[in-house]
Design an enzyme around this catalytic site. Structure first.
Site, PDB file in Angstrom:
ATOM      1  N   LYS A 141       4.098 -21.891  -3.948  1.00 46.14           N
ATOM      2  CA  LYS A 141       3.126 -22.024  -3.103  1.00 46.14           C
ATOM      3  C   LYS A 141       2.792 -23.390  -2.787  1.00 46.14           C
ATOM      4  CE  LYS A 141       1.748 -17.412  -3.622  1.00 46.14           C
ATOM      5  NZ  LYS A 141       0.625 -16.535  -4.295  1.00 46.14           N
TER       6      LYS A 141
ATOM      7  N   GLN B  94      -4.781 -16.285  -7.577  1.00 44.35           N
ATOM      8  CA  GLN B  94      -3.360 -15.665  -7.799  1.00 44.35           C
ATOM      9  C   GLN B  94      -3.505 -14.411  -8.745  1.00 44.35           C
ATOM     10  OE1 GLN B  94      -0.317 -16.619  -6.738  1.00 44.35           O
ATOM     11  NE2 GLN B  94       0.353 -14.677  -7.861  1.00 44.35           N
TER      12      GLN B  94
ATOM     13  N   ASP C 194      -6.593 -15.911   1.881  1.00 45.40           N
ATOM     14  CA  ASP C 194      -5.778 -14.797   1.427  1.00 45.40           C
ATOM     15  C   ASP C 194      -6.043 -13.490   1.995  1.00 45.40           C
ATOM     16  OD1 ASP C 194      -3.515 -13.963   0.206  1.00 45.40           O
ATOM     17  OD2 ASP C 194      -4.479 -13.732  -1.744  1.00 45.40           O
TER      18      ASP C 194
END
Length: 279
Positions: free
Chosen positions: A54, A98, A121
């Site tokens: 990422k 994450q 996200d």
């Protein structure tokens, strides 16, 4: 005739190119670079690989990235405090936790520490509610990527019967809400569903997102169904029996190269969106 492949890599490349141009325009207009901060807890090799990937994609489109690496023994309170710091930092436009996090951490509490305007996200309850009610906000990235992929291949959604297999809060549930908002008729299936095969057989669109290799058998599919495999299991195996499914479906995503690239592309696009909104 084998199904047409829905190539997430190429569709994602187009979105990334668009995002890169938006970054250039933003930097020229504001004099600052959008920044995505990633919190990573523990030493899981796969998670570290994902974060490096990422970061590399961020660099490719001109987004700055910051990694906050925390030891495996980090407590929920410590993680929440670090995320709250990122939420308050004016230099940070987007925050990614994450996941999965170590089992002793309350992941939901950590997600909820992310400021809604930085939840690129799409994992907070605020983002889910905004998405479900059709209000401005950020989509969960994989569901958002799936909808973009369906649109790129001109898959009609109005009036179509969509079966979503899986009910996770960041994939199964939100993708069903997005499909419902586009006037599809949505059925959720899960581990307690009886006669899954019969339900799948009625679907015009199948979204497999349960994390069980080849759970969905090709023979279950209605001929001509559109199949989106959002599963990823060891050995590059998805949740759908691909070899059999490609001979019954009209469109199908590969694993890898289907949903995965779209997820990252949407994450970066939403990071720029957050920066543009904040100014």
């Amino acid at each position: 005739m084998p199904a047409r492949i829905m190539d997430g890599t190429s569709v994602a490349a187009s979105l990334l190119a668009e995002t890169a141009q938006r970054v250039k325009d933003f930097v020229a207009r504001t004099g600052r670079t959008p920044l995505l901060a990633t919190a990573l807890v523990g030493d899981d090799p796969a998670s570290h690989t994902y974060v490096r990937m990422k970061s590399a994609r961020c660099a490719r489109v001109g987004i700055a990235s910051r990694r906050v690496a925390l030891p495996a023994e980090t407590t929920t309170d410590d993680l929440v405090a670090r995320i709250a710091e990122l939420s308050a930092d004016p230099a940070v436009d987007g925050i990614l936790l994450q996941h999965p996090v170590p089992a002793h951490i309350d992941e939901r509490a950590a997600f909820e520490a992310i400021a809604p305007d930085k939840d690129v996200d799409g994992v907070t309850m605020h983002s889910f509610a905004a998405m479900a009610f059709g209000e401005p906000g950020f989509h969960s990235c994989t569901p958002g990527g799936i909808l973009r992929l369906l649109d790129a291949y001109d898959v009609p959604l109005t009036g179509r019967r969509a079966v979503v297999i899986g009910r996770s809060p960041i994939l199964g549930k939100p993708v069903g809400m997005l499909l419902l908002a586009r006037d599809a008729t949505v059925t959720y299936c899960h581990s307690k569903t009886t006669d899954l095969a019969a339900t799948v057989a009625e679907a015009d669109i199948v979204i497999a997102a349960v994390g069980r290799p080849e759970l969905v058998r090709g023979a279950w599919l209605k001929p001509g169904a559109v199949v989106v495999d959002a599963g990823y299991n060891p050995g590059n195996i998805g949740d759908v029996e691909y070899a059999a499914a490609e001979h019954r479906a009209s469109l199908i995503t590969p694993v890898p190269g289907g949903v995965g690239p779209m997820t990252i592309a949407v994450l970066l696009a939403q990071t720029v969106q957050a920066a543009e909104t904040r100014g």
